[in-house]
Design a protein around this motif. Structure first.
Motif, PDB file in Angstrom:
ATOM      1  N   ARG A  11      -7.306  -2.800  -4.883  1.00 38.92           N
ATOM      2  CA  ARG A  11      -7.909  -3.625  -3.821  1.00 38.92           C
ATOM      3  C   ARG A  11      -7.738  -2.980  -2.449  1.00 38.92           C
ATOM      4  O   ARG A  11      -6.844  -2.159  -2.247  1.00 38.92           O
ATOM      5  CB  ARG A  11      -7.340  -5.044  -3.825  1.00 38.92           C
ATOM      6  CG  ARG A  11      -5.934  -5.158  -3.296  1.00 38.92           C
ATOM      7  CD  ARG A  11      -5.519  -6.617  -3.146  1.00 38.92           C
ATOM      8  NE  ARG A  11      -4.111  -6.721  -2.794  1.00 38.92           N
ATOM      9  CZ  ARG A  11      -3.653  -6.856  -1.546  1.00 38.92           C
ATOM     10  NH1 ARG A  11      -4.498  -6.906  -0.528  1.00 38.92           N
ATOM     11  NH2 ARG A  11      -2.349  -6.945  -1.299  1.00 38.92           N
ATOM     12  N   SER A  12      -8.621  -3.394  -1.523  1.00 39.39           N
ATOM     13  CA  SER A  12      -8.497  -2.954  -0.134  1.00 39.39           C
ATOM     14  C   SER A  12      -7.326  -3.694   0.484  1.00 39.39           C
ATOM     15  O   SER A  12      -7.195  -4.906   0.303  1.00 39.39           O
ATOM     16  CB  SER A  12      -9.758  -3.301   0.648  1.00 39.39           C
ATOM     17  OG  SER A  12     -10.817  -2.530   0.183  1.00 39.39           O
ATOM     18  N   LEU A  13      -6.507  -2.958   1.239  1.00 35.76           N
ATOM     19  CA  LEU A  13      -5.334  -3.584   1.860  1.00 35.76           C
ATOM     20  C   LEU A  13      -5.632  -3.861   3.330  1.00 35.76           C
ATOM     21  O   LEU A  13      -6.542  -3.270   3.918  1.00 35.76           O
ATOM     22  CB  LEU A  13      -4.125  -2.656   1.721  1.00 35.76           C
ATOM     23  CG  LEU A  13      -3.799  -2.251   0.273  1.00 35.76           C
ATOM     24  CD1 LEU A  13      -2.620  -1.299   0.221  1.00 35.76           C
ATOM     25  CD2 LEU A  13      -3.516  -3.476  -0.603  1.00 35.76           C
ATOM     26  N   ASP A  14      -4.857  -4.764   3.912  1.00 34.97           N
ATOM     27  CA  ASP A  14      -5.089  -5.094   5.321  1.00 34.97           C
ATOM     28  C   ASP A  14      -3.756  -5.218   6.063  1.00 34.97           C
ATOM     29  O   ASP A  14      -2.695  -4.842   5.547  1.00 34.97           O
ATOM     30  CB  ASP A  14      -5.956  -6.357   5.452  1.00 34.97           C
ATOM     31  CG  ASP A  14      -5.328  -7.537   4.730  1.00 34.97           C
ATOM     32  OD1 ASP A  14      -4.082  -7.596   4.694  1.00 34.97           O
ATOM     33  OD2 ASP A  14      -6.070  -8.391   4.202  1.00 34.97           O
ATOM     34  N   ARG A  15      -3.827  -5.779   7.276  1.00 38.30           N
ATOM     35  CA  ARG A  15      -2.639  -5.830   8.135  1.00 38.30           C
ATOM     36  C   ARG A  15      -1.447  -6.514   7.469  1.00 38.30           C
ATOM     37  O   ARG A  15      -0.304  -6.142   7.698  1.00 38.30           O
ATOM     38  CB  ARG A  15      -2.975  -6.568   9.440  1.00 38.30           C
ATOM     39  CG  ARG A  15      -3.915  -5.804  10.339  1.00 38.30           C
ATOM     40  CD  ARG A  15      -4.101  -6.530  11.649  1.00 38.30           C
ATOM     41  NE  ARG A  15      -2.908  -6.460  12.487  1.00 38.30           N
ATOM     42  CZ  ARG A  15      -2.620  -5.428  13.263  1.00 38.30           C
ATOM     43  NH1 ARG A  15      -3.423  -4.394  13.327  1.00 38.30           N
ATOM     44  NH2 ARG A  15      -1.530  -5.428  13.997  1.00 38.30           N
ATOM     45  N   ALA A  16      -1.745  -7.502   6.635  1.00 40.31           N
ATOM     46  CA  ALA A  16      -0.659  -8.238   5.983  1.00 40.31           C
ATOM     47  C   ALA A  16       0.133  -7.338   5.023  1.00 40.31           C
ATOM     48  O   ALA A  16       1.260  -7.666   4.642  1.00 40.31           O
ATOM     49  CB  ALA A  16      -1.237  -9.429   5.221  1.00 40.31           C
ATOM     50  N   ASP A  17      -0.465  -6.202   4.654  1.00 41.66           N
ATOM     51  CA  ASP A  17       0.176  -5.320   3.673  1.00 41.66           C
ATOM     52  C   ASP A  17       0.927  -4.147   4.317  1.00 41.66           C
ATOM     53  O   ASP A  17       1.499  -3.317   3.601  1.00 41.66           O
ATOM     54  CB  ASP A  17      -0.894  -4.743   2.724  1.00 41.66           C
ATOM     55  CG  ASP A  17      -1.690  -5.821   2.023  1.00 41.66           C
ATOM     56  OD1 ASP A  17      -1.074  -6.617   1.288  1.00 41.66           O
ATOM     57  OD2 ASP A  17      -2.915  -5.888   2.225  1.00 41.66           O
ATOM     58  N   VAL A  18       0.891  -4.066   5.675  1.00 40.53           N
ATOM     59  CA  VAL A  18       1.418  -2.877   6.353  1.00 40.53           C
ATOM     60  C   VAL A  18       2.855  -2.547   5.934  1.00 40.53           C
ATOM     61  O   VAL A  18       3.167  -1.393   5.609  1.00 40.53           O
ATOM     62  CB  VAL A  18       1.311  -3.028   7.900  1.00 40.53           C
ATOM     63  CG1 VAL A  18       2.208  -2.032   8.619  1.00 40.53           C
ATOM     64  CG2 VAL A  18      -0.127  -2.838   8.350  1.00 40.53           C
ATOM     65  N   ALA A  19       3.724  -3.541   5.911  1.00 43.71           N
ATOM     66  CA  ALA A  19       5.147  -3.259   5.618  1.00 43.71           C
ATOM     67  C   ALA A  19       5.293  -2.661   4.213  1.00 43.71           C
ATOM     68  O   ALA A  19       6.032  -1.682   4.021  1.00 43.71           O
ATOM     69  CB  ALA A  19       5.965  -4.544   5.749  1.00 43.71           C
ATOM     70  N   GLU A  20       4.541  -3.211   3.251  1.00 49.72           N
ATOM     71  CA  GLU A  20       4.667  -2.727   1.864  1.00 49.72           C
ATOM     72  C   GLU A  20       4.093  -1.313   1.724  1.00 49.72           C
ATOM     73  O   GLU A  20       4.644  -0.469   1.020  1.00 49.72           O
ATOM     74  CB  GLU A  20       3.959  -3.700   0.918  1.00 49.72           C
ATOM     75  CG  GLU A  20       4.655  -3.796  -0.420  1.00 49.72           C
ATOM     76  CD  GLU A  20       3.930  -4.689  -1.414  1.00 49.72           C
ATOM     77  OE1 GLU A  20       4.208  -4.558  -2.611  1.00 49.72           O
ATOM     78  OE2 GLU A  20       3.080  -5.507  -1.000  1.00 49.72           O
ATOM     79  N   GLU A  51       8.854   5.863   6.842  1.00 44.87           N
ATOM     80  CA  GLU A  51       8.410   4.459   6.740  1.00 44.87           C
ATOM     81  C   GLU A  51       8.185   3.881   8.148  1.00 44.87           C
ATOM     82  O   GLU A  51       7.178   3.219   8.412  1.00 44.87           O
ATOM     83  CB  GLU A  51       9.453   3.632   5.981  1.00 44.87           C
ATOM     84  CG  GLU A  51       9.117   2.162   5.956  1.00 44.87           C
ATOM     85  CD  GLU A  51      10.103   1.348   5.123  1.00 44.87           C
ATOM     86  OE1 GLU A  51      10.897   1.945   4.375  1.00 44.87           O
ATOM     87  OE2 GLU A  51      10.055   0.117   5.219  1.00 44.87           O
ATOM     88  N   SER A  52       9.114   4.181   9.033  1.00 44.05           N
ATOM     89  CA  SER A  52       9.026   3.643  10.381  1.00 44.05           C
ATOM     90  C   SER A  52       7.802   4.194  11.122  1.00 44.05           C
ATOM     91  O   SER A  52       7.056   3.445  11.766  1.00 44.05           O
ATOM     92  CB  SER A  52      10.354   3.979  11.079  1.00 44.05           C
ATOM     93  OG  SER A  52      10.212   4.086  12.435  1.00 44.05           O
ATOM     94  N   LEU A  53       7.534   5.495  10.991  1.00 41.21           N
ATOM     95  CA  LEU A  53       6.339   6.067  11.632  1.00 41.21           C
ATOM     96  C   LEU A  53       5.054   5.520  11.014  1.00 41.21           C
ATOM     97  O   LEU A  53       4.087   5.228  11.715  1.00 41.21           O
ATOM     98  CB  LEU A  53       6.327   7.591  11.467  1.00 41.21           C
ATOM     99  CG  LEU A  53       7.048   8.441  12.475  1.00 41.21           C
ATOM    100  CD1 LEU A  53       6.745   9.913  12.223  1.00 41.21           C
ATOM    101  CD2 LEU A  53       6.655   8.087  13.907  1.00 41.21           C
ATOM    102  N   MET A  54       5.055   5.403   9.693  1.00 45.91           N
ATOM    103  CA  MET A  54       3.858   4.917   9.011  1.00 45.91           C
ATOM    104  C   MET A  54       3.546   3.479   9.399  1.00 45.91           C
ATOM    105  O   MET A  54       2.385   3.091   9.508  1.00 45.91           O
ATOM    106  CB  MET A  54       4.015   5.027   7.478  1.00 45.91           C
ATOM    107  CG  MET A  54       3.953   6.441   6.961  1.00 45.91           C
ATOM    108  SD  MET A  54       2.385   7.278   7.321  1.00 45.91           S
ATOM    109  CE  MET A  54       2.792   8.248   8.748  1.00 45.91           C
ATOM    110  N   SER A  55       4.583   2.699   9.649  1.00 43.46           N
ATOM    111  CA  SER A  55       4.319   1.315  10.022  1.00 43.46           C
ATOM    112  C   SER A  55       3.662   1.261  11.409  1.00 43.46           C
ATOM    113  O   SER A  55       2.744   0.470  11.633  1.00 43.46           O
ATOM    114  CB  SER A  55       5.609   0.521   9.855  1.00 43.46           C
ATOM    115  OG  SER A  55       5.957  -0.091  10.991  1.00 43.46           O
ATOM    116  N   VAL A  56       4.057   2.165  12.331  1.00 39.73           N
ATOM    117  CA  VAL A  56       3.389   2.250  13.637  1.00 39.73           C
ATOM    118  C   VAL A  56       1.939   2.713  13.451  1.00 39.73           C
ATOM    119  O   VAL A  56       1.000   2.143  14.011  1.00 39.73           O
ATOM    120  CB  VAL A  56       4.148   3.224  14.577  1.00 39.73           C
ATOM    121  CG1 VAL A  56       3.380   3.432  15.872  1.00 39.73           C
ATOM    122  CG2 VAL A  56       5.546   2.722  14.862  1.00 39.73           C
TER     123      VAL A  56
END
Ligand code: COA
Length: 203
Positions: A11-20, A51-56
């Protein structure tokens, strides 16, 4: 009774999925040679920092399309791509990335900048979809999950008729990308690590 694995769900992911997604990219890329060169020898630290850079990056890149594969409700693979003319994140996001990188110390921040400059300099000038990052949880690799993500990516490329572009620091990934129509158009050492630059012609 034979154990049956739950179905894979794409599935396409969105903002709600950023942390995962950021967590998956952090742990999934921790053994990449460039990550070792940039973030240093400690695996837990490499995972945390990436992980921290990817979340930004993910939360500040509205044009980025991220597709994920889930199994039993857990995210196990992702492929991100940006549409033509959107390879560079917005200026505000680039600044946030820089300030996050600086929290890793001046050495790591300088190496991140050098990596970014080397890849940006080789980005092709023609309109293209820029693939990456792509990652499958390490214990589930070699089972076709990456192929599922690439089929979705390449059918999108074919439907819009533009080239794809990708970079990698892993020789085995060159073969994987080649199987999906990419060809190596350049090679260079970045921070002492061999890198390959690949283009997929439009169909
Ligand atoms: C590259 C990657 C996404 C492929 O996902 P996957 O689910 O293992 O892919 P598939 O099972 O569909 O295909 C496996 C193929 O990928 C290649 N591959 C690359 N790394 C691999 C690994 N660690 N384990 C197994 N196969 C790997 C192999 O060439 C394999 O080819 P084969 O089918 O001839 O055996 C995954 O290996 C990965 O996450 N690697 C680390 C992150 C990375 O380097 N990403 C790409 C650059 S951003």
């Amino acid at each position: 009774m034979r154990h049956r694995e739950p179905y894979l769900h794409l599935r396409s992911l969105d903002r709600a999925d950023v942390a995962e997604v950021a967590a998956l990219l952090g742990r999934g890329m921790a053994d990449s040679p460039l990550h070792v060169a940039v973030y240093g020898g400690d695996e837990a630290r490499r995972t945390r920092r990436h992980e921290s850079l990817m979340s930004v990056l993910l939360s500040g890149s509205p044009s980025m399309r991220v597709v994920g594969v889930e199994q039993g409700g857990s995210l196990i693979g992702v492929a991100a791509a940006v549409p033509p003319a959107r390879c560079r994140p917005p200026a505000k996001t680039r600044l946030r990335l820089l300030s996050r990188a600086l929290t890793f110390g001046p050495g790591a921040a300088a190496r991140l900048l050098a990596w970014n400059r080397a890849w940006t300099a080789r980005d092709i000038s023609e309109p293209h979809v820029h693939l990456g990052p792509v990652s499958v949880d390490w214990h589930l690799r070699g089972r076709g999950i990456g192929t599922l993500l690439m089929l979705r990516h390449t059918s999108h490329l074919d439907s819009i008729g533009v080239p794809g572009y990708a970079e990698t620091d892993r020789p085995e990934v060159v073969g994987f990308y080649r199987r999906h129509g990419y060809a190596v158009i350049g090679e260079a050492d970045v921070l002492g690590v061999p890198n390959w630059f690949l283009r997929r012609p439009p169909r």
